[in-house]
Design a protein around this motif. Structure first.
Motif, PDB file in Angstrom:
ATOM      1  N   LEU A 195     -80.086 -52.661 -28.274  1.00  8.18           N
ATOM      2  CA  LEU A 195     -80.491 -53.793 -28.487  1.00  8.18           C
ATOM      3  C   LEU A 195     -81.541 -53.995 -29.225  1.00  8.18           C
ATOM      4  O   LEU A 195     -82.159 -55.305 -30.055  1.00  8.18           O
ATOM      5  N   ILE A 196     -82.611 -53.528 -28.482  1.00 11.95           N
ATOM      6  CA  ILE A 196     -83.716 -53.622 -29.299  1.00 11.95           C
ATOM      7  C   ILE A 196     -84.392 -53.716 -30.820  1.00 11.95           C
ATOM      8  O   ILE A 196     -84.898 -54.564 -31.394  1.00 11.95           O
ATOM      9  N   PRO A 197     -83.934 -52.269 -30.908  1.00 16.33           N
ATOM     10  CA  PRO A 197     -84.614 -52.455 -33.163  1.00 16.33           C
ATOM     11  C   PRO A 197     -82.993 -53.318 -33.448  1.00 16.33           C
ATOM     12  O   PRO A 197     -82.887 -53.780 -34.848  1.00 16.33           O
ATOM     13  N   TYR A 198     -81.825 -53.278 -32.664  1.00 16.65           N
ATOM     14  CA  TYR A 198     -80.900 -54.161 -33.489  1.00 16.65           C
ATOM     15  C   TYR A 198     -81.765 -55.264 -33.720  1.00 16.65           C
ATOM     16  O   TYR A 198     -81.347 -56.124 -35.326  1.00 16.65           O
ATOM     17  N   VAL A 199     -81.893 -56.012 -32.428  1.00 13.23           N
ATOM     18  CA  VAL A 199     -82.628 -57.392 -32.905  1.00 13.23           C
ATOM     19  C   VAL A 199     -83.310 -57.553 -33.847  1.00 13.23           C
ATOM     20  O   VAL A 199     -83.441 -58.699 -34.773  1.00 13.23           O
ATOM     21  N   ILE A 200     -84.229 -56.303 -33.577  1.00  5.35           N
ATOM     22  CA  ILE A 200     -85.414 -56.670 -34.613  1.00  5.35           C
ATOM     23  C   ILE A 200     -85.525 -56.591 -35.917  1.00  5.35           C
ATOM     24  O   ILE A 200     -85.825 -57.044 -36.783  1.00  5.35           O
ATOM     25  N   GLY A 201     -84.085 -55.561 -36.095  1.00  2.00           N
ATOM     26  CA  GLY A 201     -84.059 -55.706 -37.347  1.00  2.00           C
ATOM     27  C   GLY A 201     -83.110 -57.260 -37.839  1.00  2.00           C
ATOM     28  O   GLY A 201     -83.435 -57.080 -39.496  1.00  2.00           O
ATOM     29  N   LEU A 202     -82.688 -58.019 -37.207  1.00  2.00           N
ATOM     30  CA  LEU A 202     -81.836 -59.305 -37.854  1.00  2.00           C
ATOM     31  C   LEU A 202     -83.443 -60.152 -38.240  1.00  2.00           C
ATOM     32  O   LEU A 202     -83.099 -60.029 -38.615  1.00  2.00           O
ATOM     33  N   ILE A 210     -91.501 -46.524 -35.876  1.00  2.00           N
ATOM     34  CA  ILE A 210     -90.952 -45.711 -34.671  1.00  2.00           C
ATOM     35  C   ILE A 210     -89.610 -44.893 -34.649  1.00  2.00           C
ATOM     36  O   ILE A 210     -89.037 -45.743 -34.650  1.00  2.00           O
ATOM     37  N   PRO A 211     -89.607 -43.946 -33.763  1.00  2.00           N
ATOM     38  CA  PRO A 211     -87.820 -43.609 -33.868  1.00  2.00           C
ATOM     39  C   PRO A 211     -87.554 -44.405 -32.594  1.00  2.00           C
ATOM     40  O   PRO A 211     -87.998 -44.594 -32.284  1.00  2.00           O
ATOM     41  N   PHE A 212     -86.504 -44.020 -32.884  1.00  2.00           N
ATOM     42  CA  PHE A 212     -85.767 -45.229 -31.850  1.00  2.00           C
ATOM     43  C   PHE A 212     -85.162 -46.498 -32.722  1.00  2.00           C
ATOM     44  O   PHE A 212     -83.546 -47.138 -32.461  1.00  2.00           O
ATOM     45  N   ALA A 213     -85.682 -46.845 -33.414  1.00  2.00           N
ATOM     46  CA  ALA A 213     -85.927 -48.290 -34.275  1.00  2.00           C
ATOM     47  C   ALA A 213     -85.785 -48.308 -35.842  1.00  2.00           C
ATOM     48  O   ALA A 213     -85.226 -49.189 -36.126  1.00  2.00           O
ATOM     49  N   SER A 214     -86.399 -47.421 -35.966  1.00  2.00           N
ATOM     50  CA  SER A 214     -86.642 -47.601 -37.680  1.00  2.00           C
ATOM     51  C   SER A 214     -85.620 -47.474 -38.685  1.00  2.00           C
ATOM     52  O   SER A 214     -85.748 -48.064 -40.145  1.00  2.00           O
ATOM     53  N   GLN A 215     -84.124 -46.367 -38.040  1.00  2.00           N
ATOM     54  CA  GLN A 215     -83.509 -46.859 -38.739  1.00  2.00           C
ATOM     55  C   GLN A 215     -82.599 -48.891 -38.484  1.00  2.00           C
ATOM     56  O   GLN A 215     -81.706 -48.047 -40.152  1.00  2.00           O
ATOM     57  N   SER A 216     -82.839 -49.262 -38.373  1.00  2.00           N
ATOM     58  CA  SER A 216     -82.294 -50.787 -38.060  1.00  2.00           C
ATOM     59  C   SER A 216     -83.312 -51.773 -38.816  1.00  2.00           C
ATOM     60  O   SER A 216     -83.345 -52.120 -39.423  1.00  2.00           O
ATOM     61  N   ILE A 217     -85.076 -51.008 -39.077  1.00  2.00           N
ATOM     62  CA  ILE A 217     -85.743 -52.000 -39.661  1.00  2.00           C
ATOM     63  C   ILE A 217     -86.548 -51.509 -40.610  1.00  2.00           C
ATOM     64  O   ILE A 217     -86.784 -52.630 -41.654  1.00  2.00           O
TER      65      ILE A 217
END
Length: 249
Positions: free
Chosen positions: A163-170, A187-194
């Motif tokens: 949910l963290i990278p999902y929200v940040i990506g939006l 940052i891995p685990f988050a970069s794919q959405s951002i």
């Protein structure tokens, strides 16, 4: 009479391409969230149920722990690849059949004209690496499960991290230059959405995107060995305590 419209404004054409890339990035963020949630649940349930039902002893009596763990991870990855191929095949068939019956095509391929192949490849690789990272993380958490009742807790704890990278990506699609968004995009685990969103908005170059992907790949290699070690160490440990207690001890 067929009339073809051609834009001679290079800036307007470039802006249209960025808008298309933003739409693709938003779709990837949402689709990635759904895919990751599904496969985290699959991985956690597989590992947790085998251990909770005490079936793992008979399985590992005929094969090594490392080989079994690697085979299970490959099996989940092959399942993902097969699922994506089936979806792609169904979409392709629909695009051929629907115009034959005078219906609108499911996906208008003209939409992808002008979009860089580099962007499509980079975004796809981001999602593949992210899925593997979260599968390994789910395997690590599920290795501490001793009771079947704790499987849902294990999978939901990993799924909540998405949910963290999902929200940040939006948020990044609206404000890509915010400081913490810049940090999370590497940052891995988050970069794919951002990072795909930041590339689509034109705030970073493709070179920075490849650097971010390289960091995720570098994280993937040691995480696989860490997950295998933790799985081997905890697979025969049974406890009546909760998942949180097992993680802390």
């Amino acid at each position: 009479v067929k009339i073809q419209t051609t834009s001679i404004n290079k800036h307007q054409t470039k802006s249209a391409h960025f808008q298309k890339m933003q739409r693709i990035s938003q779709f990837v963020v949402i689709a990635g969230f759904l895919i990751l949630t599904s496969y985290i649940s699959i991985t956690g349930s597989e590992i947790g149920r085998e251990k909770g039902d005490h079936l793992i002893e008979s399985v590992l009596s005929s094969t090594s722990t490392n080989s079994y763990f690697a085979g299970k991870m490959l099996g989940v990855l092959f399942l993902l690849i097969f699922q994506v191929m089936i979806y792609a095949l169904l979409i392709g068939i629909a695009n051929i059949v629907l115009p034959m019956i005078h219906q609108k095509a499911l996906i208008n391929l003209d939409f992808f004209k002008g979009i860089s192949i580099n962007y499509i490849v980079l975004t796809t690789l981001f999602m593949v690496v992210a899925v593997i990272l979260y599968i390994l993380l789910a395997a690590i958490i599920a290795s501490f499960v001793s009771r079947i009742e704790d499987i849902s807790q294990a999978t939901s704890s990993v799924a909540s991290l998405i949910l963290i990278p999902y929200v940040i990506g939006l948020i990044a699609s609206l404000r890509p230059e915010i400081g913490f968004i810049k940090v999370f995009s590497y940052i891995p685990f988050a970069s794919q959405s951002i990072m795909p969103v930041r590339i689509a908005t034109g705030t970073v170059s493709y070179t920075q995107g490849w650097v971010s992907l390289f960091i995720s790949v570098l994280t993937l290699v040691p995480l696989f060995f860490i997950a295998g070690f933790i799985y081997k160490k905890n697979i025969f440990k049974y406890s009546n305590h909760s998942l949180l207690y097992n993680l802390l001890h």
